[in-house]
Design a protein around this motif. Structure first.
Motif, PDB file in Angstrom:
ATOM      1  N   MET A  30       0.806  -1.226   0.000  1.00 39.94           N
ATOM      2  CA  MET A  30       0.000   0.000   0.000  1.00 39.94           C
ATOM      3  C   MET A  30       0.837   1.273   0.000  1.00 39.94           C
ATOM      4  O   MET A  30       0.447   2.284  -0.584  1.00 39.94           O
TER       5      MET A  30
ATOM      6  N   LYS B 282       3.473  -0.681  -4.531  1.00 39.19           N
ATOM      7  CA  LYS B 282       2.299   0.070  -5.008  1.00 39.19           C
ATOM      8  C   LYS B 282       1.963  -0.255  -6.460  1.00 39.19           C
ATOM      9  O   LYS B 282       2.851  -0.244  -7.316  1.00 39.19           O
TER      10      LYS B 282
ATOM     11  N   ALA C 282      -1.030   0.336   7.486  1.00 41.77           N
ATOM     12  CA  ALA C 282      -1.585  -0.193   6.228  1.00 41.77           C
ATOM     13  C   ALA C 282      -2.594  -1.305   6.503  1.00 41.77           C
ATOM     14  O   ALA C 282      -3.624  -1.402   5.830  1.00 41.77           O
TER      15      ALA C 282
ATOM     16  N   SER D 247      -6.289  -1.174   5.154  1.00 41.96           N
ATOM     17  CA  SER D 247      -6.782  -2.175   4.195  1.00 41.96           C
ATOM     18  C   SER D 247      -7.975  -2.945   4.748  1.00 41.96           C
ATOM     19  O   SER D 247      -8.890  -3.291   4.010  1.00 41.96           O
TER      20      SER D 247
END
Lengths: 315, 315
Positions: free
Chosen positions: B122, B127, B308, B312
């Motif tokens: 993330m 990415k 993250a 998420s």
């Protein structure tokens, strides 16, 4: 009522089946692939095959919601392209578009191992699992993965090339892929037969004979009769397979490993050896709850898997 | 505005960070874990840590939509339970429920390697990828997988135990897990140091010395200075690591492999060796489009990864 069609496209024959949405096979049709006559003939044979199936079943093609095709790899499942299999005349051939046009329905393509994995998951030994890996041990060694209840394909739709993982870096046995020490070079039917041929032409004492050609079937038969060379070849192959299975559990933390393909027909002796290696080498937290089972769909895995592909993608 | 909190729960310290929904870290807080004082003290330290973070940031806890916790394995991510890590006093301890109650917000737990994988995916080197595996090469060798854009945990939330896959079945080197020939027994920092100690106490000619204690750092330094024994230890470890990476690509057909952890700080020499093995042993269709990159989050991987995780799972 709604139906799907599954097609197993092989080098020798095209097997077709019509199924309801519960996976009950209502009608089957088989015809020759005629691979030697080129891609247009093969494509037309697939279309003919579907038309015959519909005629035989007396159902309407408008009620067929999806068609699933299982074909030998390498292929590009996302774009419906057969790349260049050794036993079919296709080269970067879009097989999905013409069939879609012909029958005005959804068409999905996937490789043999993935199709068998989906079949076992939806209609075979893997029902009710979440994370399941299917191993096929036959001419080669391949696999397909159901993760979180869905087929996992990876970037190029070639995930689970289990046969081409290096299982012994000290080995000088070369695999067909060019690498040394691949699982396939030890555990496939072809490699078991190769080891047997080497034994037959050497001076070692063995009941293995060069019949017409030694296959893994002869090795298993002579091993069962007590031939030490055959036992050693068989057990070595299954130990390597056991390492492949154990490593797969460590990587995927699966509920179930299903093993199919011609070599697996040898039965319990293979599963016993695999279990031995799992107990010796696996992480108990992961291996203890993971079941290792034989495939259930057998020789129908291809066509039933293609039905399951159509069902899973359509739903 | 909405926020999340990430917590890296280590054996020595608890690192906390407040982040906005874009992953921008707004405030950090670090305190001692006091692992020797037992589970209640550690739990209270986590709670204290969050309260201090909120005070420092002058934000309202009501705007914190989720808390992510990264902790050492083994753990049960689905049920929020820390099973029995070697450096924390917890034993089958539900860490999620009390923190959830205290702050009335969503709380998620995952192991170090998964948290780092989510972080890199993330907010780091991964990415934009779809299928990415994170390797950590440090005291041990572990991993985490992002498949189809989501963390993949497996049945017991222990997937990607890469370190405990058998990489050399002929080896007599025993791993801490009890198995022979595990990747971790060849490629971890601990095992590199062990090989160096064996060399130092033998009569082999080497510039490696028994300083206070030889670590992988000394091995890499002496290798760079040209010591043949150190070069051999280093390159052997990285070749095994290369096999592990190549096998991972064959199994998962990834877009990217990210390598982090203390050992990876040695840099290019490690990536060069891995690349060499990939070219030698990999399947080109899969390896050619798969990038191998160093982790980007470095020493902050734990806490940024926990941020993250919260992001998420909440989204």
């Amino acid at each position: 009522m709604n139906y799907v069609i599954g097609i197993d496209l092989g080098g020798t024959k095209i097997s077709c089946a019509l199924s309801d949405f519960e996976g009950n096979i209502l009608e089957k049709h088989i015809m020759l692939t005629e691979a030697d006559k080129g891609e247009e003939v093969v494509l037309n044979n697939i279309i003919k095959s579907i038309k015959s199936l519909m005629l035989m079943s007396k159902k309407n093609i408008k009620d067929v919601k999806a068609i699933g095709i299982g074909a030998p790899g390498p292929l590009d499942a996302k774009n419906g392209i057969i790349v260049e299999p050794s036993n079919l005349p296709f080269k970067n051939f879009d097989i999905v578009t013409p069939i879609k046009k012909e029958f005005n329905t959804l068409v999905y393509l996937d490789n043999d191992a993935n199709v068998a994995a989906i079949g076992e998951y939806m209609l075979g030994a893997g029902k009710g699992t979440e994370n399941m890996i299917y191993f096929t041990v036959s001419t080669g060694v391949g696999g397909g993965a159901i993760l979180n209840g869905k087929i996992y394909r990876g970037r190029t739709s070639n995930a689970l090339e289990i046969g081409h993982t290096t299982i012994d870096p000290t080995s000088t046995v070369r695999c067909n892929c060019g690498n040394l020490g691949c699982l396939e070079a030890f555990a496939s039917g072809t490699s078991i037969a190769k080891r047997a041929c080497e034994a037959v032409i050497s001076n070692v004492e063995t009941t293995l004979k060069n019949y017409d050609k030694v296959t893994s079937y002869e090795v298993f038969k002579e091993a069962e009769m007590g031939d030490k060379v055959a036992i050693s070849i068989r057990d070595t192959a299954f130990r390597y397979l056991g390492i492949g299975v154990t490593n797969t559990i460590s990587m995927f933390d699966t509920d179930m490993i299903i093993i199919g393909g011609g070599v697996s027909k040898v039965g319990q002796v293979m599963f016993d050896k695999i279990q031995e290696v799992i107990e010796e080498r696996g992480l108990k937290t992961m291996t203890e709850g993971c079941r290792i089972l034989p495939a259930k769909l057998g020789t129908e895995a291809g066509v039933i898997g293609a039905v399951a592909l159509a069902l899973s993608e359509y739903k």
